[in-house]
Design a protein around this motif. Structure first.
Motif, short mmCIF file in Angstrom:
data_model
loop_
_atom_site.label_atom_id
_atom_site.label_comp_id
_atom_site.label_asym_id
_atom_site.label_seq_id
_atom_site.Cartn_x
_atom_site.Cartn_y
_atom_site.Cartn_z
N ASN A 1 -10.79 -7.51 11.90
CA ASN A 1 -10.45 -6.60 10.85
C ASN A 1 -8.85 -7.29 10.45
O ASN A 1 -8.38 -6.79 9.47
CB ASN A 1 -10.13 -5.19 11.27
N GLY A 2 -8.40 -8.40 11.30
CA GLY A 2 -7.22 -8.80 10.71
C GLY A 2 -7.19 -10.32 10.54
O GLY A 2 -8.06 -11.10 10.39
N ALA B 1 0.79 3.63 2.16
CA ALA B 1 1.21 4.00 3.53
C ALA B 1 2.22 2.97 3.81
O ALA B 1 3.31 3.45 4.47
CB ALA B 1 -0.16 3.74 4.35
N MET B 2 2.21 1.68 3.33
CA MET B 2 3.38 0.85 3.75
C MET B 2 4.82 1.33 2.93
O MET B 2 5.75 1.22 3.59
CB MET B 2 3.17 -0.59 3.25
N GLU C 1 6.11 4.13 4.93
CA GLU C 1 6.88 3.78 6.19
C GLU C 1 8.26 3.30 6.11
O GLU C 1 8.95 3.43 6.74
CB GLU C 1 5.62 3.08 6.94
N ASP D 1 -2.49 -7.77 11.40
CA ASP D 1 -3.27 -6.61 10.99
C ASP D 1 -3.82 -6.59 9.52
O ASP D 1 -3.12 -6.89 8.68
CB ASP D 1 -2.77 -5.06 11.26
N GLY D 2 -4.81 -6.16 9.36
CA GLY D 2 -5.36 -6.07 8.05
C GLY D 2 -4.62 -5.32 6.80
O GLY D 2 -4.30 -5.67 5.93
N SER D 3 -3.83 -4.26 7.65
CA SER D 3 -3.31 -3.45 6.85
C SER D 3 -1.58 -3.94 6.59
O SER D 3 -0.91 -3.33 5.75
CB SER D 3 -2.95 -1.92 7.49
N GLU D 4 -1.38 -5.18 6.98
CA GLU D 4 -0.35 -5.75 6.53
C GLU D 4 -0.22 -6.67 5.42
O GLU D 4 0.72 -7.42 4.97
CB GLU D 4 0.32 -6.42 8.08
N SER E 1 0.71 -1.29 0.10
CA SER E 1 0.05 -0.04 0.08
C SER E 1 0.69 1.31 0.08
O SER E 1 2.08 1.29 0.27
CB SER E 1 -1.00 -0.17 0.96
#
Length: 390
Positions: free
Chosen positions: A148-149, A107-108, A111, A225-228, A105
């Motif tokens: 969410n994960g 964001a990833m 970061e 986490d779902g964002s990972e 993503s």
């Protein structure tokens, strides 16, 4: 078809050579003996801007390509590091950098990429399993939905660089095989913290490549986490292949550099060593011919590897070139380093002469990160149109 390097590429290669020569052979012998991660070396590589050569400029990289990365690795390996240099680039700008820059993503990318490029964090990849070595579609590690994960459970083996890493690219099933429309469906890539509750690891004692550990890794209901997620949920197989084929390129570059180094050490030794009447043993064709043969084979592997890198940079298919380059390089480097040791006779067996380390390290790459047999399977099916044998 232009085989000439640009002035910029020549400058990058020369910069890499200078960084490598600053550390030299004794540095690597010491770290090999202590089984210590070459932190000072990797910091110098990152400080010189070499780690991020193929990663996006907006995140601190140079925005160049895999050709430049291959040239860098060749020079660093030939200056003393040997095959291990390819592994350092494999775990960081490939497993970490390529996977995030291509499939992570925004964001990833913001970061993590600057921290990988600067050397602030190191990466590793957890793919191989005890019952699913080369057959990655049979992995059992599973991520179960949890709010969410996800909750991750399973085991991986022969995972390089875990002890020095802060981030781990994990490949897991998110849909069981029996519930998938096809075998390639249901794999997902995640980028998680190594220091996380439920994730443990244990080093494996091995013959060589001692500056990077290899570990058994255990996931016991690890929270993710779902964002990972990196890439597509359940659609990670073909994205993973993109990462793995670039892995071949850096491996081959390390082998080319290691073989060049070993042959150079053998030539220097042979010029100085005098027996049977005072002639240098370098004058004997019995020593000249095998060294020349292996040098020629290494050069062929190098050209195929640079073609693979150029194809990747141009957005063209490069799997055949990457695999063929790796096949020839692993065989030629192993044979060339073995011949370098033979040229030195008993002294080639001494740690002070450095070739024995190159010999131990190179042996790994006859079957890793992909075995010769699996490459031949690939060529037989993809390039010769032969039926699958497995």
């Amino acid at each position: 078809m232009d085989f000439d390097l640009t002035d910029e590429q020549k400058m990058i290669a020369e910069s890499a050579r200078k960084v490598g020569e600053h550390f030299g052979l004794d540095y690597w012998r010491d770290h090999d003996a202590r089984k210590a991660f070459p932190q000072e070396f990797w910091r110098a590589v990152c400080d010189a801007g070499l780690c991020g050569v193929a990663l996006p400029e907006e995140h601190g990289g140079s925005g160049l390509g895999m050709v430049e990365m291959a040239l860098i690795i060749e020079q660093l390996a030939a200056a003393g590091g040997g095959c291990t240099v390819g592994q350092l680039f494999m775990i960081n700008p490939i497993f970490g950098g390529v996977s995030i820059s291509r499939f992570g993503s925004e964001a990833m990318r913001r970061e993590l990429l600057p921290k990988i490029i600067s050397g602030e964090i190191n990466c590793c990849m957890a793919l191989t399993e005890p019952d699913a070595g080369s057959n990655s579609l049979e992995i059992k590690t599973f991520a179960t939905r949890a709010g969410n994960g996800w909750r991750l459970s399973g085991r991986k083996i022969w995972i390089t660089g875990v002890e020095s890493a802060q981030k781990m690219l994990v490949i897991a099933r998110t849909t069981k095989v029996e519930a998938s429309p096809k075998r390639t469906h249901g794999l997902t890539m995640f980028m998680i913290d190594v220091a996380r509750e439920g994730l443990t690891y244990a080093p494996i004692e091995k013959v060589g490549t001692n500056t990077l550990s290899a570990c058994n890794v255990f996931f016991d209901d690890v929270e993710v986490d779902g964002s990972e997620i990196i890439g597509t949920l359940d659609g990670g197989w073909y994205e993973l292949l993109d990462v793995l084929n670039t892995e071949r390129i850096v491996t081959t570059a390390g082998l080319v550099g290691a073989a060049d180094l070993a042959i150079r050490l053998a030539v220097d030794y042979a010029k100085d060593r005098r027996v049977f009447g005072g002639k240098p043993i370098a004058s004997y064709q019995g020593l000249q011919f095998p060294l020349a043969q292996h040098w020629a084979e290494v050069q062929c592997a190098r050209l195929m590897n640079l073609k693979a890198a150029a194809q990747f940079d141009a957005g063209k298919p490069f799997g055949t070139e990457a695999n063929v380059g790796k096949l020839i390089a692993s065989q030629a480097a192993s044979a060339g380093i073995e011949q370098a040791m033979q040229t030195m006779g008993g002294m080639g067996f001494a740690k002070d002469m450095h070739v024995e380390r190159l010999w131990r390290d190179a042996r790994l790459f006859r079957f890793a990160p992909i075995s010769e047999e699996m490459i031949l399977n690939f060529i037989a099916g993809q390039n010769l149109g032969l039926p699958r044998s497995y």
